[in-house]
Design an enzyme around this catalytic site. Sequence first.
Site, mmCIF file in Angstrom:
data_model
loop_
_atom_site.group_PDB
_atom_site.id
_atom_site.type_symbol
_atom_site.label_atom_id
_atom_site.label_comp_id
_atom_site.label_asym_id
_atom_site.label_seq_id
_atom_site.Cartn_x
_atom_site.Cartn_y
_atom_site.Cartn_z
ATOM 1 N N ARG A 80 0.852 -1.193 0.000
ATOM 2 C CA ARG A 80 0.000 0.000 0.000
ATOM 3 C C ARG A 80 0.886 1.241 0.000
ATOM 4 N NH1 ARG A 80 -5.120 -1.722 2.143
ATOM 5 N NH2 ARG A 80 -5.427 -3.768 1.158
ATOM 6 N N ARG A 102 -1.041 -5.990 12.117
ATOM 7 C CA ARG A 102 -1.983 -5.229 12.927
ATOM 8 C C ARG A 102 -2.721 -6.143 13.901
ATOM 9 N NH1 ARG A 102 -6.193 -0.844 10.461
ATOM 10 N NH2 ARG A 102 -4.222 -0.028 9.662
ATOM 11 N N GLU A 142 -9.720 -1.437 13.912
ATOM 12 C CA GLU A 142 -10.025 -2.379 12.847
ATOM 13 C C GLU A 142 -8.867 -3.341 12.611
ATOM 14 O OE1 GLU A 142 -9.649 -2.589 8.137
ATOM 15 O OE2 GLU A 142 -9.987 -0.596 8.972
ATOM 16 N N ARG A 152 -0.229 2.531 13.363
ATOM 17 C CA ARG A 152 -0.884 1.296 12.936
ATOM 18 C C ARG A 152 -0.836 1.040 11.436
ATOM 19 N NH1 ARG A 152 -7.461 2.005 13.330
ATOM 20 N NH2 ARG A 152 -7.676 3.780 11.911
ATOM 21 N N SER A 186 -11.284 -6.320 7.163
ATOM 22 C CA SER A 186 -12.323 -5.695 6.347
ATOM 23 C C SER A 186 -12.848 -6.724 5.353
ATOM 24 C CB SER A 186 -11.750 -4.488 5.599
ATOM 25 O OG SER A 186 -12.763 -3.843 4.858
ATOM 26 N N GLU A 245 0.592 4.258 0.714
ATOM 27 C CA GLU A 245 -0.149 5.281 1.459
ATOM 28 C C GLU A 245 0.816 6.005 2.387
ATOM 29 O OE1 GLU A 245 -3.173 3.116 3.467
ATOM 30 O OE2 GLU A 245 -4.276 2.611 1.623
#
Length: 630
Positions: free
Chosen positions: A402, A604, A553, A410, A556, A404
């Site tokens: 990812r 995570r 979370e 996290r 998902s 990002e």
Amino acid sequence: PMVTAQGMVHVLFGCAAIRPAMARASAMSMAAARASAMSVPLTAPVLSAYVRTKSVWVQRAPLKNVRTMESSAATPDIDDTPIVDENGVPLSKNAMKKLRKAAQIAAKKQAKLKAEADGTADGEGRSANVNQAVEEVVEEAPAPYRFVSAGVTQSTVDLPDRIYSPVHSLGTPDGPAIGSDVLVRGRLANQRVQGNSAFLVLRMGALYTVQAVFFKDKETPMQSKEMLNALKGLTTESVIEVRGQLREATVLSASQSNVEIGITEVKLVSLAAPKLPFEIEDAARSEAEVEASEMTDRPFPRLGQDLRLNNRWIDLRVPANNAIMVVQSQMCALFREALTSQGFIELHTPKLVAGESEGGAGVFRTDYFGQPACLAQSPQLYKQMAIAADMERVFEVGPVFRAENSNTRRHLCEFTGLDMEMAFNNHYMEVIRVLHTMFSQLFVGLESRNARELTVIREQFPSEMPRFTAEPCVVHWEQAMQMLRDAGEEVGGFDDLSTAHERLLGKLVGEELGTDFYFLDRFPSAVRPFYTMPCPDDPRYSNSYDLFLRGEEICSGAQRIHEPRMLTESIASRGVPLEPLKDYVESMRFGMPPHGGAGIGLERLVFLYLNLDNVRKASMFPRDPNRCNP
């Protein structure tokens, strides 16, 4: 050969490297003996000479039928010419001093023999005198212990019959018996060498330690001293082997607290650098310990995250950090076991994909032989194609990328995904029940299989086993929004949850429903990927769900759109290019059962299960926007 006083020193030390340096003195003494016609040969009995090589006394081959001759009683002239050992290294001042003293003693003995030989006609008597003189020179018998440097192990010899004892087995009913000879290998975690004793703490892995001890032997004081010096020269974290007798003891500083090893041999396998980037002991302290010490005159050092991660191979030797990796491994194993027991098979999907795997902007792009490609954000599309191929229930454990720019506690740019996908008959609740069963088995399995590791981790990072319900606890989106409003929060109802709202909702669910683990479903369609099936009663919501652990979370998932026309419309409505997804859409055109699944971030999950303060502690070599090494 005819041996003079220097020859007696040679017998004593038995070192070939001394010969060149003493050749001139030996030749001069022999010439003098010949000139005075006093060359009466004597036969000495078999001798065993001992030499000091590096830091250990070892026995050389027996010296048989040593021939000597009487010569002048004058002390040999050992000048200041450097004498070197077998490696060409000059002897130390202490070694030279001992050499001169031994030469003087040998010269005096020969003078005494000469005087006795003048008044004795019996050759046997002269031989007995030589025997007595030599016995006085050789002071110590072979020691029952030794220190050895193994050098570089290059697979020179295979020793399949050599048995090593695991440290964790020592002092246990299933381990070696008290009084038996044991051989262990590990790291030197700690050492204390003072006076006539040495205490070594040997660590195997990161969790198990045993004490090994050595005391000065009155029968071999010189060799004892050399042994103690060799042990004192070892550096912390060096890899060593210890052989010795297992005996009962009370040792508070080791995990094997009821035994210790009486050393008979220490072998150096790999010497650690004398200065570590940081001390293991400092890195193993809890935050509470560090904070408490700051109020004292001697506060403990606080180690920064970058220092630890830059030297991660040292940081992972810390018992808690090493145990975290063991827990991570066990989570993967339990994930596989739980799904395999429910009829799943494991896949291995491509990580180089054309276009963007989920249509988002956060992808790592690359050139694939002149064509644009990216690293997979997830195995999502391939999992669904597997359902189209009638595999029905599949899972994968593999890397996820990812791009990002999220610098939070996290988020990672690369992590390990635990993904599953399955066909269902009527409702996505069938998928939720499978997930709940899997997580329940995982939580219980961890606590039973890794009790030792969890205890060590929780000593440094306090936590408790999370609470979870026997049946899935599902909170609907509309219900969650009302809970937040009742708690005084302003929420719009169709925006994604912020991190603060996630944590607050987790707290509220825990207080009202008594669980740290729950599902939140019916997310707004606008905040879910293009392949998410909308709710039949209100298309503003979706047949999707997230799993939360301790208010954050960890997973998902959703029912996927399996109808080609509906899928094409959803792709177009999001402005996602259709061309890179044409194969994916095409897989729906030949009959696709309703299906759903989920994606879990392993790091995570570990981070939240253990209630750590940062996900990087749950990653072996974390990758974030600011770190791509080591």
